[in-house]
Design a protein around this motif. Structure first.
Motif, PDB file in Angstrom:
ATOM      1  N   ASP A 268       0.860  -1.187   0.000  1.00  0.00           N
ATOM      2  CA  ASP A 268       0.000   0.000   0.000  1.00  0.00           C
ATOM      3  C   ASP A 268       0.892   1.232   0.000  1.00  0.00           C
ATOM      4  O   ASP A 268       1.430   1.625   1.034  1.00  0.00           O
ATOM      5  CB  ASP A 268      -0.920   0.006   1.220  1.00  0.00           C
ATOM      6  N   THR A 270       0.177   4.248  -0.341  1.00  0.00           N
ATOM      7  CA  THR A 270      -0.426   5.450   0.241  1.00  0.00           C
ATOM      8  C   THR A 270      -0.249   5.500   1.758  1.00  0.00           C
ATOM      9  O   THR A 270      -0.664   6.462   2.396  1.00  0.00           O
ATOM     10  CB  THR A 270      -1.925   5.518  -0.087  1.00  0.00           C
ATOM     11  N   LYS A 271       0.367   4.447   2.321  1.00  0.00           N
ATOM     12  CA  LYS A 271       0.613   4.409   3.764  1.00  0.00           C
ATOM     13  C   LYS A 271       2.100   4.200   4.024  1.00  0.00           C
ATOM     14  O   LYS A 271       2.772   3.505   3.263  1.00  0.00           O
ATOM     15  CB  LYS A 271      -0.188   3.279   4.415  1.00  0.00           C
TER      16      LYS A 271
END
Length: 429
Positions: A268, A270-271
């Motif tokens: 992920d 975005t994290k």
């Protein structure tokens, strides 16, 4: 303000900043009651007396702790927020349902004893006491505890700087194992930028400027930590490698994290990545069998079936090394490079010379070099090339080295000077 007598005891009843204060003065003497009332009013103005109607003082501790944390957490980083909430849970487990006004110093001391009996470290107990202290201060009751409740002694862990051989071994070992790749990239950046682990985890691609070779730390542990750091050749190469890795998983957009989350094969971008604790622990503890050379973790015997050498005394030189110690090492190298204090503080994000001294570990070799510069070598007759008025203006004269001085030096230092290194004694004229 007014004094009222109830039975044989005088009581005071007064308002201050909209709050009402009522309590017994515990005396039947009128003049003593007047004096005590004046002292009480002065203490109330200084914030050392809680109103009987103080809302927080009447709350259960858990509710009061929520109010305290709500004001505090807005100033903390996400990881610190989670840590503070976990500490509050522990304290609430003991005092949660008890009204703040009913908690006594004896209760807090009993809490400390119980935590210590449970094997909890002093530093952890102190952080939990911070929660209690914050709630009591908000309820204007800390003055009742401050004399008895003191922080427990904590041994300051300053950190360490690596030897050159340790640094080379660490990076070489990290680069040899694909499972340690993230830890390797992070280590190289920390060693070449002084960045903290939390600063690297929060780094996004929009914060990296390849054209000007800089990275911008926009969120750090302190305001001084928000800075622009130039990237040297090693740091740029690692950034390029991270960029290529990000492109393979379509994670090279400006908002994506440089060190993105990857757990159980799920990526992920975005994290941010939570950390590289396991890889770092395995990396810093890794050893090589002195018999067969096989790389492995700490063990009693070699894992090579054909070797089975005794490894109980074999230990990595980087065992126990924290990732944060790489920041200490980088600042130490900057200090030893004769960079000015202001330059080092600007790069590292420090706010004071005291913090710079805390992080800088000028090593023995650098100290020896500095002290060697103070030595003129005159006592043993060794020329150092330094300027000396008596020597340079009276070159025709020979210095006399008494035999007893030579004997003392040999005994003290353990060095037998050569005949050519000593000055010959001149015969008296």
């Amino acid at each position: 303000m007014s004094l009222k007598k109830r039975g044989k005891t005088w009581h005071t009843d007064f308002f201050l900043d909209g709050q009402r204060f009522r309590q017994s003065l515990e005396t039947s003497d009128w003049r003593e009651a007047q004096s005590k009332e004046k002292e009480l009013i002065s203490a109330a103005k200084a914030g050392k007396v809680a109103s009987k109607r103080q809302p927080i003082a009447r709350m259960p501790f858990s509710d009061a702790a929520k109010l305290f944390l709500a004001d505090r957490l807005s100033h903390l980083a996400p990881l610190s927020v989670r840590t503070e909430k976990e500490r509050a849970k522990v304290v609430n487990g003991v005092f949660g349902d008890t009204p703040v006004s009913r908690i006594t110093a004896a209760d807090v001391l009993a809490y400390i004893r119980k935590r210590k009996e449970g094997g909890i470290a002093n530093a952890t107990v102190n952080r939990e006491l911070d929660i209690l202290r914050g709630v009591f201060k908000k309820a204007r009751r800390w003055h009742l505890f401050s004399e008895e409740i003191r922080p427990l002694p904590v041994k300051q862990q300053v950190g360490r700087a690596l030897l050159h051989e340790e640094k080379v071994r660490l990076l070489k070992l990290a680069g040899s194992n694909h499972d340690w790749q993230t830890a390797y990239f992070a280590a190289v950046l920390a060693l070449n930028t002084t960045a903290r682990g939390c600063e690297l985890k929060g780094l996004r691609w929009r914060d990296v400027d390849f054209l000007n070779r800089t990275m911008t730390v926009k969120r750090s542990k302190t305001e001084a930590g928000e800075r622009v750091i130039p990237l040297n050749v090693d740091a740029v190469q690692v950034m390029m490698a991270l960029r290529e890795r990000a492109k393979k998983v379509s994670g090279a957009e400006l908002d994506h994290f440089v060190f993105f989350a990857c757990e159980h094969g799920h990526v992920d971008v975005t994290k941010p990545q939570k950390g590289w604790r396991t890889a770092w622990r395995n990396l810093t503890r890794a050893i090589h069998c002195p018999e067969c050379g096989k790389q492995q973790g700490p063990s009693e015997i070699c894992r090579n079936e054909e070797c089975k050498a005794d490894l109980r005394k074999v230990k990595s030189t980087t065992y126990g090394l924290r990732f944060h110690d790489l920041r200490h090492h980088a600042i130490t190298e900057l200090a030893e490079s004769q960079a000015s204090d202001s330059t080092v503080m600007s790069i590292a994000g420090h706010v004071s010379a005291k913090m710079l001294a805390h992080y800088s570990h000028v090593r023995l070799k650098a100290k020896r070099t500095a002290l060697d510069g103070l030595s003129t070598g005159r006592l043993l007759g060794v020329e150092t090339g330094g300027y000396d008025t008596n020597h340079d203006t009276k070159q025709g004269e020979q210095e006399v080295v008494p035999p007893e001085v030579v004997d003392s030096l040999v005994e003290l230092v353990g060095i037998e000077p050569t005949t050519s290194s000593l000055r010959t004694m001149r015969s008296p004229s």
